[in-house]
Each structure stands twice: as C-alpha cells, then as structure tokens.
Motif scaffolding. Sequence first.
Motif, PDB file in Angstrom:
ATOM      1  N   PRO A 175      -5.173  65.552  47.052  1.00 15.21           N
ATOM      2  CA  PRO A 175      -4.296  64.770  46.244  1.00 15.21           C
ATOM      3  C   PRO A 175      -4.726  65.290  44.771  1.00 15.21           C
ATOM      4  CG  PRO A 175      -5.104  63.467  47.916  1.00 15.21           C
ATOM      5  CD  PRO A 175      -5.869  64.713  48.138  1.00 15.21           C
ATOM      6  N   ASN A 176      -3.625  64.719  43.872  1.00 14.38           N
ATOM      7  CA  ASN A 176      -3.895  64.788  42.397  1.00 14.38           C
ATOM      8  C   ASN A 176      -4.186  66.234  41.708  1.00 14.38           C
ATOM      9  OD1 ASN A 176      -3.801  62.030  42.353  1.00 14.38           O
ATOM     10  ND2 ASN A 176      -6.073  61.895  42.429  1.00 14.38           N
ATOM     11  N   LEU A 177      -4.137  67.263  42.601  1.00  7.54           N
ATOM     12  CA  LEU A 177      -4.475  68.580  42.433  1.00  7.54           C
ATOM     13  C   LEU A 177      -3.030  69.409  42.406  1.00  7.54           C
ATOM     14  CD1 LEU A 177      -6.570  70.550  41.308  1.00  7.54           C
ATOM     15  CD2 LEU A 177      -6.950  71.105  43.756  1.00  7.54           C
ATOM     16  N   GLN A 178      -2.589  70.117  40.946  1.00  8.62           N
ATOM     17  CA  GLN A 178      -1.749  71.085  41.067  1.00  8.62           C
ATOM     18  C   GLN A 178      -2.204  72.408  41.459  1.00  8.62           C
ATOM     19  OE1 GLN A 178       1.069  69.554  37.410  1.00  8.62           O
ATOM     20  NE2 GLN A 178      -0.954  70.126  36.444  1.00  8.62           N
ATOM     21  N   VAL A 179      -1.357  72.919  42.002  1.00  9.01           N
ATOM     22  CA  VAL A 179      -1.712  74.428  42.538  1.00  9.01           C
ATOM     23  C   VAL A 179      -0.760  75.787  41.821  1.00  9.01           C
ATOM     24  CG1 VAL A 179      -2.414  75.930  44.618  1.00  9.01           C
ATOM     25  CG2 VAL A 179      -2.682  73.340  44.390  1.00  9.01           C
ATOM     26  N   CYS A 180      -1.173  76.210  41.049  1.00 13.92           N
ATOM     27  CA  CYS A 180      -0.455  77.506  40.595  1.00 13.92           C
ATOM     28  C   CYS A 180      -0.768  78.872  40.865  1.00 13.92           C
ATOM     29  CB  CYS A 180      -0.373  77.135  39.003  1.00 13.92           C
ATOM     30  SG  CYS A 180      -0.136  75.439  38.468  1.00 13.92           S
ATOM     31  N   ALA A 181       0.353  79.494  40.724  1.00 14.44           N
ATOM     32  CA  ALA A 181      -0.039  81.083  41.177  1.00 14.44           C
ATOM     33  C   ALA A 181       1.067  81.698  40.366  1.00 14.44           C
ATOM     34  CB  ALA A 181       0.208  81.393  42.589  1.00 14.44           C
ATOM     35  N   PRO A 182       0.431  82.279  38.923  1.00 15.80           N
ATOM     36  CA  PRO A 182       1.564  82.718  38.196  1.00 15.80           C
ATOM     37  C   PRO A 182       1.625  84.245  38.619  1.00 15.80           C
ATOM     38  CG  PRO A 182      -0.532  82.444  37.023  1.00 15.80           C
ATOM     39  CD  PRO A 182      -0.346  81.588  38.098  1.00 15.80           C
ATOM     40  N   ALA A 183       2.986  84.739  38.232  1.00 19.35           N
ATOM     41  CA  ALA A 183       3.484  86.127  38.429  1.00 19.35           C
ATOM     42  C   ALA A 183       2.791  87.022  37.469  1.00 19.35           C
ATOM     43  CB  ALA A 183       4.837  86.339  38.762  1.00 19.35           C
ATOM     44  N   ASP A 184       2.693  86.462  36.141  1.00 20.15           N
ATOM     45  CA  ASP A 184       2.416  87.462  35.344  1.00 20.15           C
ATOM     46  C   ASP A 184       1.491  86.723  33.993  1.00 20.15           C
ATOM     47  OD1 ASP A 184       4.387  86.295  33.895  1.00 20.15           O
ATOM     48  OD2 ASP A 184       5.734  87.860  34.008  1.00 20.15           O
ATOM     49  N   SER A 185       1.190  87.349  32.840  1.00 17.99           N
ATOM     50  CA  SER A 185       0.466  86.938  32.126  1.00 17.99           C
ATOM     51  C   SER A 185       1.357  85.704  31.007  1.00 17.99           C
ATOM     52  CB  SER A 185      -0.026  87.900  31.025  1.00 17.99           C
ATOM     53  OG  SER A 185       1.007  88.442  30.220  1.00 17.99           O
ATOM     54  N   LEU A 186       2.706  85.970  30.938  1.00 13.01           N
ATOM     55  CA  LEU A 186       3.429  84.900  30.376  1.00 13.01           C
ATOM     56  C   LEU A 186       3.489  83.558  31.133  1.00 13.01           C
ATOM     57  CD1 LEU A 186       6.683  87.284  29.684  1.00 13.01           C
ATOM     58  CD2 LEU A 186       4.752  86.694  28.310  1.00 13.01           C
ATOM     59  N   GLU A 187       3.796  83.689  32.302  1.00 14.02           N
ATOM     60  CA  GLU A 187       3.634  82.660  33.248  1.00 14.02           C
ATOM     61  C   GLU A 187       2.183  81.827  33.143  1.00 14.02           C
ATOM     62  OE1 GLU A 187       6.128  81.428  37.179  1.00 14.02           O
ATOM     63  OE2 GLU A 187       4.895  82.945  37.504  1.00 14.02           O
ATOM     64  N   LEU A 188       1.189  82.678  33.253  1.00 15.18           N
ATOM     65  CA  LEU A 188      -0.305  82.277  33.144  1.00 15.18           C
ATOM     66  C   LEU A 188      -0.326  81.320  31.834  1.00 15.18           C
ATOM     67  CD1 LEU A 188      -3.179  81.666  33.791  1.00 15.18           C
ATOM     68  CD2 LEU A 188      -3.323  84.222  33.081  1.00 15.18           C
ATOM     69  N   GLU A 189      -0.060  81.868  30.756  1.00 21.25           N
ATOM     70  CA  GLU A 189      -0.320  81.425  29.370  1.00 21.25           C
ATOM     71  C   GLU A 189       0.490  79.991  29.137  1.00 21.25           C
ATOM     72  OE1 GLU A 189       0.498  81.934  24.673  1.00 21.25           O
ATOM     73  OE2 GLU A 189       0.803  83.742  26.087  1.00 21.25           O
ATOM     74  N   ALA A 190       1.723  79.815  29.863  1.00 17.39           N
ATOM     75  CA  ALA A 190       2.637  78.860  29.621  1.00 17.39           C
ATOM     76  C   ALA A 190       1.907  77.534  30.745  1.00 17.39           C
ATOM     77  CB  ALA A 190       3.931  78.978  30.357  1.00 17.39           C
ATOM     78  N   GLN A 191       1.489  78.004  31.917  1.00 20.20           N
ATOM     79  CA  GLN A 191       0.701  77.029  32.934  1.00 20.20           C
ATOM     80  C   GLN A 191      -0.475  76.497  32.242  1.00 20.20           C
ATOM     81  OE1 GLN A 191       0.818  78.959  36.689  1.00 20.20           O
ATOM     82  NE2 GLN A 191       2.852  78.664  36.806  1.00 20.20           N
ATOM     83  N   LEU A 192      -1.349  77.600  31.658  1.00 17.87           N
ATOM     84  CA  LEU A 192      -2.683  77.237  31.072  1.00 17.87           C
ATOM     85  C   LEU A 192      -2.402  76.252  29.869  1.00 17.87           C
ATOM     86  CD1 LEU A 192      -5.814  77.644  30.937  1.00 17.87           C
ATOM     87  CD2 LEU A 192      -5.332  79.475  29.457  1.00 17.87           C
ATOM     88  N   ARG A 193      -1.682  76.427  29.146  1.00 21.51           N
ATOM     89  CA  ARG A 193      -1.262  75.643  27.971  1.00 21.51           C
ATOM     90  C   ARG A 193      -0.980  74.130  28.652  1.00 21.51           C
ATOM     91  NH1 ARG A 193      -1.414  76.734  22.901  1.00 21.51           N
ATOM     92  NH2 ARG A 193      -1.847  79.194  22.433  1.00 21.51           N
ATOM     93  N   GLN A 194      -0.030  74.083  29.467  1.00 22.47           N
ATOM     94  CA  GLN A 194       0.542  72.782  29.772  1.00 22.47           C
ATOM     95  C   GLN A 194      -0.450  72.025  30.730  1.00 22.47           C
ATOM     96  OE1 GLN A 194       4.110  73.188  32.444  1.00 22.47           O
ATOM     97  NE2 GLN A 194       4.041  71.038  33.115  1.00 22.47           N
ATOM     98  N   ALA A 195      -1.266  72.732  31.219  1.00 24.59           N
ATOM     99  CA  ALA A 195      -2.331  71.922  32.035  1.00 24.59           C
ATOM    100  C   ALA A 195      -3.413  71.424  30.961  1.00 24.59           C
ATOM    101  CB  ALA A 195      -3.166  73.053  32.951  1.00 24.59           C
ATOM    102  N   ILE A 196      -3.841  72.187  30.065  1.00 24.96           N
ATOM    103  CA  ILE A 196      -4.788  71.610  28.850  1.00 24.96           C
ATOM    104  C   ILE A 196      -4.103  70.376  27.995  1.00 24.96           C
ATOM    105  CG2 ILE A 196      -5.926  72.199  26.626  1.00 24.96           C
ATOM    106  CD1 ILE A 196      -7.308  73.319  28.817  1.00 24.96           C
ATOM    107  N   GLU A 197      -2.806  70.518  27.856  1.00 24.79           N
ATOM    108  CA  GLU A 197      -2.080  69.510  26.902  1.00 24.79           C
ATOM    109  C   GLU A 197      -1.898  68.255  27.974  1.00 24.79           C
ATOM    110  OE1 GLU A 197       1.357  71.426  25.838  1.00 24.79           O
ATOM    111  OE2 GLU A 197       0.318  72.759  24.518  1.00 24.79           O
ATOM    112  N   GLU A 198      -1.573  68.482  29.103  1.00 31.37           N
ATOM    113  CA  GLU A 198      -1.295  67.073  29.991  1.00 31.37           C
ATOM    114  C   GLU A 198      -2.407  66.575  30.559  1.00 31.37           C
ATOM    115  OE1 GLU A 198       1.475  68.371  32.900  1.00 31.37           O
ATOM    116  OE2 GLU A 198       3.251  68.441  31.273  1.00 31.37           O
ATOM    117  N   GLY A 199      -3.559  67.552  30.566  1.00 26.38           N
ATOM    118  CA  GLY A 199      -4.858  66.746  31.078  1.00 26.38           C
ATOM    119  C   GLY A 199      -4.671  66.453  32.656  1.00 26.38           C
TER     120      GLY A 199
END
Length: 297
Positions: free
Chosen positions: A117-141
């Motif tokens: 529970p509570n854990l988001q699980v991401c698997a980006p396809a490339d660096s663009l998707e990775l950057e977007a997900q990393l930034r969102q995870a940091i911002e949303e906490g």
Amino acid sequence: MTELSQERGDVCLLSGDIGNRMFDRYKEVAPTRFLNCGIAEGNMMSMAAGMALSGLRPVVYTITPFTTTRCLEQIRTGVAYHEAPVVIVGTGSGLSYAELGATHHSLEDMAVLRSIPNLQVCAPADSLELEAQLRQAIEEGRPTYIRIGKKGEPDLHDKKETLGIGKANFLRTGQDILLLGIGPILEEAMKARDLLSQKGIKIGIASMGGVKPLDSKFLQSCVDGGYNKWISLEEHHRTGGLGSALLEWLNENQLNTIQLRRMGINDHFVHELGSQDFVREREGINAESITKLAETL
C-alpha cells in the motif's frame, strides 16, 4: 538530480556503492546532500525514511534487486507504512545485467512492490518519461519506486507535456492490434512495428509508464476506440507485473471482449547467460517474437 538539487534545498541522493563518478556534477552542486551508504541497502532505506520524515526529499539509487527485494522490509515498514516521501530508483532493471546471472536480474520487483500500500510503481520507457515521473514524485512527496534501464536506451516519446506518474501515452497509433508496454523493452516493440507494417499489420504502441496507478481513462479510451486485441510487453516475469495488472483491470470492468496476450519472462530463473539482446531472444521478448505473436492474433 543535479538540476533538482539546484532548484530545491531538500533533495538528497543516497547511493548503494554505485554510480559514484556518474554523480560528480551532482556532488559539485550539493556535496553535503550525497551519501554513499555502501553495500548496506537495508540501512540505506531506513536512513532515507528517517530523512524523509525529517522534511527532506531523499532519492535512493542502486542496482534494482539490491534496492528492492534485498530491503523489502524497510520499504514496506519504513517508507510505505509511514508514507515517507522517498523515491526509490532501481537501475539496470529487467535483464540489463543479463550476463551477471539471476542475482542481478530484476524480474519480480514490480510484482512484489505493487502489492505494498501507498507505494507508486513506475517503469518509464525513456529518459523523458523518467524525468517527468521523478519531478512529480519529488513535488508530490509520495513514496515512489522507479525502475530504469542501464544506459544508452533511446528516447521513444515525441513530447513530454503529457508524461507523468499514472499517465499512459501512445508512442505510435495503429488499427489492428494494441501493444501496451513498460520500460526500455518498448524499443523492441518499435522494431516489431516496422516488421509488421511490411506485412500489412498496423499495430499501436503505448507506454503505460508503470503498473501502479494504472491509467484507467487511457485504457477505457482504447476500448472505446475499437482496440480489442491487446498484447502486454514487459521485461519482468509474466506473473504480477503489467500483464497481471491489465487482466485485473479487464476483469474488474467486465470487459470480456478484449483478447489479451501477455509477453514476459516465464516462471523460472534465467540460467543461460549472455548479452541482454541474446537473453531477450532466448526468452521470447524481442522484436521477432512480438512479430510472430502479432501475426497469430
């Protein structure tokens, strides 16, 4: 990470004795916010949880099996239970370290972690998707796991405005078949699309971006758009990953008109070693295997 550390004074990086020279630029910008925790991943995860609960935004980084299954208790109890804003990055996921054997393969990480529970699980396809997900995870906490490849994988997305956690995106549209995938293995799907187009088969390809949360609106739009032959593709065991998540979604929404075929690693340890391309071929998840399966649908 270097950009994020310049933008925010609370971003910290914890490394499990890996990528030290790779982070030289980061350490020039934020030398007091880099910790090499050594080969003690359970301790590193507990440190990250404590730092997060103290107001920081730690990112934990090391080879995927050692930042997931090796410290599962610390992820479950220290990070997820407390909803600590830790971002866990697993590098060299799937078969990226194919030549090093089963200890370095990560083919069960998503199955294990998406059950927490509570854990988001991401698997980006490339660096663009990775950057977007990393930034969102940091911002949303929110506690977030991101599995990435090793290095050198090509960018597959044309734009990044719609990328993020729980957001699926078409890489290519089609008509006959829909392939839903996660991670750098989607490069093989793009190659298969070219092969299939020569045979008159038009296949759409989408990156789901992860397995938790699933982009339900996107999946429903695919159903409404007339796609009724689906293929799931992942560099992960067929059990518990994207294919399983899609089957659950289809069942919960009573969509029995959709034909889903899952592509992934069968329920075994991979003992025959070689390059990543070699093992992908042996395990039946490369472009040629995708092409053969699509031709049978």
